[in-house]
Design an enzyme around this catalytic site. Sequence first.
Site, PDB file in Angstrom:
ATOM      1  N   LEU A 167       0.834  -1.195   0.000  1.00 30.76           N
ATOM      2  CA  LEU A 167       0.000   0.000   0.000  1.00 30.76           C
ATOM      3  C   LEU A 167       0.872   1.250   0.000  1.00 30.76           C
ATOM      4  O   LEU A 167       1.952   1.273   0.580  1.00 30.76           O
ATOM      5  CB  LEU A 167      -0.919   0.013   1.217  1.00 30.76           C
ATOM      6  CG  LEU A 167      -1.848  -1.200   1.360  1.00 30.76           C
ATOM      7  CD1 LEU A 167      -2.675  -1.094   2.633  1.00 30.76           C
ATOM      8  CD2 LEU A 167      -2.749  -1.345   0.148  1.00 30.76           C
ATOM      9  N   SER A 168       0.384   2.285  -0.655  1.00 30.39           N
ATOM     10  CA  SER A 168       1.059   3.586  -0.693  1.00 30.39           C
ATOM     11  C   SER A 168       2.511   3.432  -1.128  1.00 30.39           C
ATOM     12  O   SER A 168       2.764   2.955  -2.225  1.00 30.39           O
ATOM     13  CB  SER A 168       0.932   4.284   0.653  1.00 30.39           C
ATOM     14  OG  SER A 168      -0.377   4.766   0.827  1.00 30.39           O
ATOM     15  N   ALA A 169       3.471   3.815  -0.290  1.00 26.34           N
ATOM     16  CA  ALA A 169       4.870   3.722  -0.688  1.00 26.34           C
ATOM     17  C   ALA A 169       5.253   2.280  -1.021  1.00 26.34           C
ATOM     18  O   ALA A 169       6.116   2.042  -1.870  1.00 26.34           O
ATOM     19  CB  ALA A 169       5.770   4.258   0.427  1.00 26.34           C
ATOM     20  N   TYR A 171       3.373   0.236  -2.587  1.00 29.75           N
ATOM     21  CA  TYR A 171       2.948  -0.008  -3.966  1.00 29.75           C
ATOM     22  C   TYR A 171       3.814   0.758  -4.962  1.00 29.75           C
ATOM     23  O   TYR A 171       4.010   0.302  -6.090  1.00 29.75           O
ATOM     24  CB  TYR A 171       1.480   0.361  -4.165  1.00 29.75           C
ATOM     25  CG  TYR A 171       1.008  -0.023  -5.560  1.00 29.75           C
ATOM     26  CD1 TYR A 171       0.908  -1.363  -5.925  1.00 29.75           C
ATOM     27  CD2 TYR A 171       0.732   0.946  -6.520  1.00 29.75           C
ATOM     28  CE1 TYR A 171       0.531  -1.732  -7.198  1.00 29.75           C
ATOM     29  CE2 TYR A 171       0.352   0.593  -7.799  1.00 29.75           C
ATOM     30  CZ  TYR A 171       0.252  -0.753  -8.135  1.00 29.75           C
ATOM     31  OH  TYR A 171      -0.102  -1.116  -9.415  1.00 29.75           O
TER      32      TYR A 171
END
Length: 441
Positions: A167-169, A171
């Site tokens: 998720l987020s960083a 990804y």
Amino acid sequence: MRHIQIAQRVFNTPLMVDPAKALAFLAGLGPRITGREISFEGLDLPPADPADATLPARASLFGDDLARHGTGTGGPPYAVVEGIAVIAITGTLVHRGAWIGQSSGLTSYEGIAAQLQAALEDPAIRGIALDIDSFGGEVAGAFDLADRIRAARQVKPVQAFVADHALSAGYVLASQADRIILSRTGAIGSIGVVAMHSDMSGALDQKGIAVTLINAGARKVDANPYQPLPETVRARIAGELEELRQLFAETVAEGRGNRLDAASALSTEAGVFRGEAAVFAGLADEVADPVTAFRAFAAAPHGTNPTSRKGPLMITSLTDAPNPASVANPPEATNTSAPPNVASLVPPPSAESPDALSPEAIRAEAAEVAQVCAQAARLGVQIDAADAVARGLKPEALRAKVLAELATRSDTAGIVAAAPAASAKESPIIAAARKSAAASR
């Protein structure tokens, strides 16, 4: 614990982290940092359990615990399984920190970059596996590392194995691999940026403490914790975060190519996608057991990927980038039937329109429509393929329709996951990977 350093990394700085994870962090460590209980606007969180603050050390899915490497053994700074370097990207991601890793609950971009470079320079390494389970972390350093991962693909094959979060960083990094393999319960996405501001003015007033800020430069004390956040400052920070979100989407598009463009990445609105819904939206390439997929990667000949970007397992990648909606916890697959025969879908040729497609183009479009309908069925959305072809519906329109249907079924816009409890028992997945590696030697 260095509370000041933690506060500096959390407050008044852009973060690419899943909001639920950020709130869990603040609920647990916020009182230690500020010296009192903290509140969240619009949220009512239960009190944190002190036992949850301890994160267990975790081994890679595919090899030995990275903690034993680089500590006088003379070995590489990563696990090696069948000529594949396994680089773990787990926990909270931070810019600097050298070799801090799983036992601390943190992984640094600095350490990942060093491992990546070592793997590229080692002639015994045939490929690189990114073992990812992270809710994200700091913006600083993330995009530079993403560029390095994308460049590494030109030298050696790189695959990302997500079990269970990118998720987020997390990804940002996963999206730069040649392929992303996701477990059935895996969650990826959250293409967005968040910043948190702590307002301590009320607490200071209660204690009778007055803080006087003397500054040179009108914006020098913007977003300081001793005053409420002015709307003008809030708006400026929001604008900066939007610029970072644009960079996030562009970086993802660089890594994903025609599987997910920047516009489609932005249209997710930081939604989180699970399993086949993630593949359908173009955020991942394949849903599979990570250990099985890793074995296939390790068994591939030197310098090749074991499966093409149209992987043969549960679902194939998309050629046309969809326009995904925010989807969380999609329904379990209810229909795994094969797509209908393409020949039965193609309508008889018509000479009425001078712009009519060639028979080959019609068959190709009908095949893609059939594929989309089969994928939709596995996600619990029923579409009549023959009717869709007869009505002239385009594949991209059908994908958007399916994702919109999934979005309406979702009760939440994100996911909440608790940190795993500490356990001395080895994961069965890790045991299976070790057993397989040992048997093949």
